[in-house]
Design an enzyme around this catalytic site. Structure first.
Site, mmCIF file in Angstrom:
data_model
loop_
_atom_site.group_PDB
_atom_site.id
_atom_site.type_symbol
_atom_site.label_atom_id
_atom_site.label_comp_id
_atom_site.label_asym_id
_atom_site.label_seq_id
_atom_site.Cartn_x
_atom_site.Cartn_y
_atom_site.Cartn_z
ATOM 1 N N GLU A 278 5.005 -0.381 -5.210
ATOM 2 C CA GLU A 278 4.435 0.707 -5.796
ATOM 3 C C GLU A 278 2.950 0.813 -5.852
ATOM 4 O O GLU A 278 2.300 1.694 -5.566
ATOM 5 C CB GLU A 278 4.906 0.809 -7.394
ATOM 6 C CG GLU A 278 4.656 2.156 -7.910
ATOM 7 C CD GLU A 278 3.210 1.954 -8.582
ATOM 8 O OE1 GLU A 278 2.905 3.089 -8.919
ATOM 9 O OE2 GLU A 278 2.581 1.062 -8.695
ATOM 10 N N GLU A 279 2.374 -0.328 -5.811
ATOM 11 C CA GLU A 279 0.805 -0.576 -6.032
ATOM 12 C C GLU A 279 0.039 -0.079 -4.772
ATOM 13 O O GLU A 279 -0.943 0.089 -4.683
ATOM 14 C CB GLU A 279 0.595 -1.959 -6.478
ATOM 15 C CG GLU A 279 1.131 -2.204 -7.736
ATOM 16 C CD GLU A 279 0.547 -1.600 -8.993
ATOM 17 O OE1 GLU A 279 -0.384 -0.749 -8.849
ATOM 18 O OE2 GLU A 279 0.884 -1.802 -10.146
ATOM 19 N N HIS B 89 8.926 -0.947 -11.063
ATOM 20 C CA HIS B 89 8.705 -1.413 -9.661
ATOM 21 C C HIS B 89 8.372 -3.236 -9.712
ATOM 22 O O HIS B 89 7.636 -3.439 -10.698
ATOM 23 C CB HIS B 89 7.373 -1.158 -9.175
ATOM 24 C CG HIS B 89 6.103 -0.780 -9.731
ATOM 25 N ND1 HIS B 89 5.183 -2.354 -9.816
ATOM 26 C CD2 HIS B 89 5.521 -0.320 -10.632
ATOM 27 C CE1 HIS B 89 4.176 -1.994 -10.233
ATOM 28 N NE2 HIS B 89 4.445 -0.603 -10.934
ATOM 29 N N ASP C 72 6.347 -5.172 -7.808
ATOM 30 C CA ASP C 72 5.247 -5.843 -7.227
ATOM 31 C C ASP C 72 4.467 -5.459 -8.124
ATOM 32 O O ASP C 72 4.255 -5.010 -8.937
ATOM 33 C CB ASP C 72 5.010 -5.030 -5.795
ATOM 34 C CG ASP C 72 4.617 -3.521 -6.055
ATOM 35 O OD1 ASP C 72 5.418 -2.875 -6.761
ATOM 36 O OD2 ASP C 72 3.429 -3.155 -5.419
ATOM 37 N N HIS D 95 -4.179 -4.595 -14.083
ATOM 38 C CA HIS D 95 -4.769 -4.692 -12.602
ATOM 39 C C HIS D 95 -5.743 -5.685 -12.625
ATOM 40 O O HIS D 95 -6.785 -5.550 -11.962
ATOM 41 C CB HIS D 95 -5.351 -3.431 -11.863
ATOM 42 C CG HIS D 95 -4.058 -2.577 -11.575
ATOM 43 N ND1 HIS D 95 -4.450 -1.692 -10.679
ATOM 44 C CD2 HIS D 95 -2.645 -2.280 -12.022
ATOM 45 C CE1 HIS D 95 -3.014 -0.855 -10.159
ATOM 46 N NE2 HIS D 95 -2.370 -1.417 -11.083
ATOM 47 N N ASP E 185 6.870 2.950 -16.334
ATOM 48 C CA ASP E 185 5.742 2.099 -15.625
ATOM 49 C C ASP E 185 4.415 2.869 -16.449
ATOM 50 O O ASP E 185 3.350 3.022 -15.467
ATOM 51 C CB ASP E 185 5.605 2.719 -14.086
ATOM 52 C CG ASP E 185 4.562 1.864 -13.296
ATOM 53 O OD1 ASP E 185 4.187 0.842 -13.661
ATOM 54 O OD2 ASP E 185 4.331 2.521 -12.178
ATOM 55 N N ASP F 192 2.236 -4.570 -15.591
ATOM 56 C CA ASP F 192 2.444 -3.533 -14.693
ATOM 57 C C ASP F 192 3.036 -4.015 -13.426
ATOM 58 O O ASP F 192 2.488 -4.590 -12.587
ATOM 59 C CB ASP F 192 1.056 -3.029 -14.718
ATOM 60 C CG ASP F 192 1.175 -1.706 -13.520
ATOM 61 O OD1 ASP F 192 2.265 -1.343 -12.978
ATOM 62 O OD2 ASP F 192 0.168 -1.450 -13.023
HETATM 63 ZN ZN LIG Z 1 2.729 0.328 -12.225
#
Ligand SMILES: [Zn+2]
Length: 414
Positions: A175-176, A80, A82, A381, A198, A142
């Protein structure tokens, strides 16, 4: 030739945060198109003729099989583009530091220090180069490490002229915020099976996710002046608390791990007349998942017997399912992942149950089998996200091994 670290840094600098409250469809934010455009340009640069992105910000590219290798299964690789809205991903300034142990000063000026005591995992990477942030943003490894690993593996494979089957690349938005595959074109993608890249630690792959449901529990009370309330008032707040207390108190996210499922009370809003509770329900086992959902109704029935029919209405909706339910009949794909990791120098690949879902689990239920491979993003994150350089390189090797005819011919999906 590019390298995986430069790629990660280049992608990390592109602001591509998704947003729960953004556009109601893919992509939630228009900035994600910057990643899609960049990747399509780069795929074209690698000679991938059909590289493209669509109006929903999905970028695809297909590499046809080397002549004579058309019988190999077509492998999809998905990551992903994003980054999470939980922490800003704007103006990311990655830095590569050789980690000598102890605390890491990420930002002298702002006095942002990554403490070894808080991140004991760092110990595993003493003596290695690591990509860190400057402490003011997330890194976005990520899942840009996943993107970088895929792109690098493909570039090397093509440059080396290694024969391969058909390869399908897919890069997804949002995705997030849980909308990563909403507009994924499984048919157009053209893979027999796929892997998301991922995951975290480069030695760990994943093929089990939660079964997941959400529940909205509405409680109806009856308000009346407290001075005249005897035998009339029904306080929805107290009744809602009673409902909550009927669910197993030790089965919450804060008290469970591994394969243990839970009920999670996420929101509790209201007053004497009405209360609305929002729960999520999670379990790896389909049987226990079904029991948990039944328990939500049982609790409602109990309350309704006490306070009258209709006092509590529990609406339970399935969200996604454990991909293992499907993958268990196709374990040669999982075995392929493990063999590829071993061939990349990982002695003992491990697999752990994901306490969540992946884009791959939803793709699996859309008909595209899709376990999850590691991408070397650690403590994602947040500002302390990092990606060890050695791990990134191992990721590239793993993907190249997956695509190698030798390992691939062991898979019987096609
Ligand atoms: Zn991810």
């Amino acid at each position: 030739m590019d390298n995986v670290v430069d790629r990660l840094i280049r992608y990390a600098k592109v602001h591509s945060e998704s947003d729960h409250y953004g556009r109601p469809e893919n992509p939630s934010t228009l900035c994600q198109f910057d990643m899609a455009k960049l990747l399509v340009e780069e795929m074209k640069g690698l000679g991938i003729a059909d590289a493209r992105y669509d109006e929903h910000c999905y970028a695809y590219g297909t590499i046809p099989a080397t002549p004579g290798y058309e019988n190999l299964p077509a492998v999809g690789l998905v990551a992903h583009m994003d980054t999470t809205p939980d922490m800003t991903g704007k103006d990311v300034k990655p830095q590569v530091i050789k980690y000598e142990g102890g605390d890491v000063v990420l930002n002298k000026e702002l006095n942002i220090v990554m403490e070894a005591a808080t991140f004991p995992e760092l110990k595993k990477f003493v003596g290695q180069e690591i990509v860190f942030t400057d402490g003011t943003t997330l890194l976005g490894a990520d899942d840009k490490a996943g993107v970088a690993i895929i792109m690098q593996a493909v570039e090397e494979l093509l440059a080396e002229g290694t024969p391969h089957g058909k390869i399908c690349l897919g890069f997804t938005p949002d995705e997030e915020i849980g909308r990563g595959v909403a507009n994924f074109d499984v048919e157009g993608f053209g893979a027999d099976f796929a892997f998301t890249l991922d995951g975290g630690e480069i030695t760990d792959y994943e093929y089990e996710t939660f079964n997941a449901a959400g529940a909205v529990v509405n409680v109806k009370g009856q308000s009346v002046h407290p001075g005249f309330a005897k035998d009339i008032m029904k306080n929805a707040i107290l009744i809602a608390m009673e409902y909550a207390s009927l669910l197993p108190p030790m089965e919450t996210p804060g008290q469970t791990e591994g394969y243990e499922g839970f009920y999670h009370l996420q929101e509790f809003n209201g007053g004497v007349e009405n209360v609305r509770m929002v729960y999520i329900i999670r379990d790896h086992s389909m049987e226990r998942f079904t029991e948990r959902k039944a328990m939500m109704q049982k609790a409602a029935d109990t309350i309704n017997r006490r306070y009258g029919e209709g006092t509590v209405v529990a609406e339970v909706k399935d969200q996604y399912y454990n991909m293992y339910e499907i993958l268990k009949d196709h374990m040669d794909i999982v075995d392929l992942a493990e063999a590829a990791m071993k061939a990349a120098g990982i002695e003992n690949p491990t697999h752990s149950p994901i306490r969540g879902g992946t884009d791959g689990c939803m793709l699996t239920y859309k008909g595209l089998l899709c376990p999850n491979l590691p991408a070397a993003s650690h403590s994602p994150h947040g500002r302390f996200e990092y990606a060890p350089v050695e791990s990134l390189k191992t990721g590239v090797k793993t993907v190249k091994n997956i695509l190698s005819p030798e390992l691939l011919k062991t898979v019987k999906v096609k």
